[in-house]
Design a protein around this motif. Structure first.
Motif, short mmCIF file in Angstrom:
data_model
loop_
_atom_site.label_atom_id
_atom_site.label_comp_id
_atom_site.label_asym_id
_atom_site.label_seq_id
_atom_site.Cartn_x
_atom_site.Cartn_y
_atom_site.Cartn_z
N ARG A 281 17.27 -3.30 34.18
CA ARG A 281 18.35 -3.66 33.24
C ARG A 281 18.55 -5.17 33.20
O ARG A 281 18.77 -5.75 32.13
N GLN A 282 18.48 -5.81 34.36
CA GLN A 282 18.65 -7.25 34.41
C GLN A 282 17.50 -7.96 33.69
O GLN A 282 17.71 -8.95 32.97
N ALA A 283 16.28 -7.44 33.86
CA ALA A 283 15.12 -8.04 33.19
C ALA A 283 15.24 -7.91 31.68
O ALA A 283 14.93 -8.85 30.93
N CYS B 190 19.33 2.57 20.40
CA CYS B 190 20.64 1.93 20.54
C CYS B 190 20.42 0.49 20.99
O CYS B 190 19.89 0.26 22.09
N SER B 191 20.84 -0.47 20.18
CA SER B 191 20.61 -1.88 20.52
C SER B 191 21.38 -2.29 21.77
O SER B 191 20.91 -3.14 22.54
N ALA B 192 22.55 -1.69 22.00
CA ALA B 192 23.34 -2.04 23.18
C ALA B 192 22.61 -1.66 24.47
O ALA B 192 22.80 -2.30 25.51
N LEU B 193 21.77 -0.62 24.41
CA LEU B 193 20.99 -0.20 25.58
C LEU B 193 19.65 -0.91 25.66
O LEU B 193 18.89 -0.69 26.60
N ARG B 194 19.36 -1.75 24.67
CA ARG B 194 18.10 -2.50 24.60
C ARG B 194 16.89 -1.57 24.63
O ARG B 194 15.88 -1.85 25.27
N ASN C 22 29.24 5.08 20.73
CA ASN C 22 28.73 4.40 19.54
C ASN C 22 27.23 4.58 19.36
O ASN C 22 26.54 3.72 18.81
N ILE C 23 26.71 5.72 19.84
CA ILE C 23 25.31 6.09 19.65
C ILE C 23 25.25 7.12 18.54
O ILE C 23 26.02 8.09 18.53
N LEU C 24 24.35 6.93 17.59
CA LEU C 24 24.25 7.83 16.45
C LEU C 24 23.65 9.17 16.86
O LEU C 24 22.62 9.22 17.55
N GLU C 25 24.29 10.25 16.43
CA GLU C 25 23.84 11.61 16.72
C GLU C 25 24.04 12.49 15.49
O GLU C 25 24.88 12.19 14.64
N PRO C 26 23.30 13.60 15.39
CA PRO C 26 23.53 14.54 14.29
C PRO C 26 24.71 15.45 14.61
O PRO C 26 24.94 15.80 15.77
N SER C 27 25.47 15.82 13.60
CA SER C 27 26.50 16.83 13.79
C SER C 27 25.82 18.19 13.82
O SER C 27 24.74 18.36 13.25
N PRO C 28 26.42 19.20 14.47
CA PRO C 28 25.78 20.53 14.54
C PRO C 28 25.66 21.22 13.19
O PRO C 28 24.84 22.11 13.02
N VAL C 29 26.50 20.82 12.22
CA VAL C 29 26.45 21.43 10.89
C VAL C 29 26.23 20.34 9.85
O VAL C 29 26.57 19.18 10.06
N ASP C 30 25.64 20.73 8.71
CA ASP C 30 25.40 19.75 7.65
C ASP C 30 26.63 19.60 6.76
O ASP C 30 27.68 20.20 7.01
N SER C 31 26.49 18.81 5.69
CA SER C 31 27.63 18.53 4.81
C SER C 31 28.12 19.77 4.07
O SER C 31 29.25 19.80 3.59
#
Length: 243
Positions: A88-90, A128-132, A188-197
């Motif tokens: 993580r430090q690297a 996720c950019s925050a997790l590099r 703040n990580i993007l995920e799918p919802s279990p059901v669609d629109s």
């Protein structure tokens, strides 16, 4: 339906290259690809740039039984915690422009590979950019712009992406057809919802009518034998063991 034996025949490909003036496509940040090869005894491997390390690895994980003292495993857990901290430090100290350059190089290698082009069902993580993490935006865009259609002769693709269900390492992979199908979770990580629109249940990869051809999975670090060090949550490891 596919048997557990068929689901278990998965090959591990580790791509971990290093920057070089003579090869701008090389990259020092590893990412992991799991590919199902047919027929099961096939020894075919994708042809990758010379400075990329490519290996097929089968690992055996020994779990502690109920009678084993957890203290016996504590030295291993401690080593993993120390290694995670160092990696993580690297990553934190890595120049952002270099990281972006290597992200692009990794994605180009995947997009140009015959094993990606021939894959119809894919599981891939949302970076996720925050997790590099290694960026997957170009890969996702390419997959979603080649959706599976009925009576279509070209190789169409289906994309399944992860959704963490709870803190007990329970993760599912749901089919999406566009990036708008994703919503941000509490981290703040993007995920799918279990059901669609329309309120219909999304297709779970565990109930798909065919096997996954390619897994693109995240990891904090990998060694040259293809062994993976995750972030400690256990979601990816549990999912791949159950698949």
């Amino acid at each position: 339906m596919w048997t557990s034996g068929q689901r278990g025949r998965v090959k591990l490909l580790l791509n971990a290259g290093y920057p070089s003036k003579s090869n701008t496509r090389s990259c020092s940040r590893p990412t992991k690809f799991l590919r199902r090869l047919h027929p099961p005894n096939s020894t075919w491997l994708p042809r990758l740039p010379r400075r990329l390390l490519t290996t097929v690895h089968t690992s055996t994980v020994t779990m502690a039984n109920n009678n084993q003292d957890k203290d016996d495993l504590e030295p291993i857990f401690k080593q993993k915690r120390l290694l995670r901290s160092k990696v993580r430090q690297a990553l934190k100290s890595m120049d952002p422009s270099l990281r972006s350059h290597e992200d692009d190089a990794i994605q180009r290698i995947v997009l140009e590979s015959p094993w990606f082009k021939s894959s119809q069902r894919l599981c891939a993580y949302i970076s996720c950019s925050a997790l590099r993490e290694v960026d997957t935006s170009s890969l996702l865009s390419e997959i979603l712009h080649n959706p599976a259609k009925e009576n279509d002769t070209h190789i169409a693709k289906k994309l399944y992406v992860p959704r963490v269900e709870d803190k007990n390492s329970h993760m599912r992979m749901f089919k999406i057809s566009r990036m708008d199908d994703l919503i941000a979770n509490s981290m703040n990580i993007l995920e799918p919802s279990p059901v669609d629109s329309d309120g219909n249940d999304r297709e779970d990869v565990m109930h798909a009518n065919g096997p996954v051809d390619l897994f693109i999975l995240p990891g904090l670090a990998f060694d040259k034998s293809g062994r993976r060090l995750g972030r400690g949550g256990g979601w990816v490891s549990s999912f791949t063991l159950n698949y």
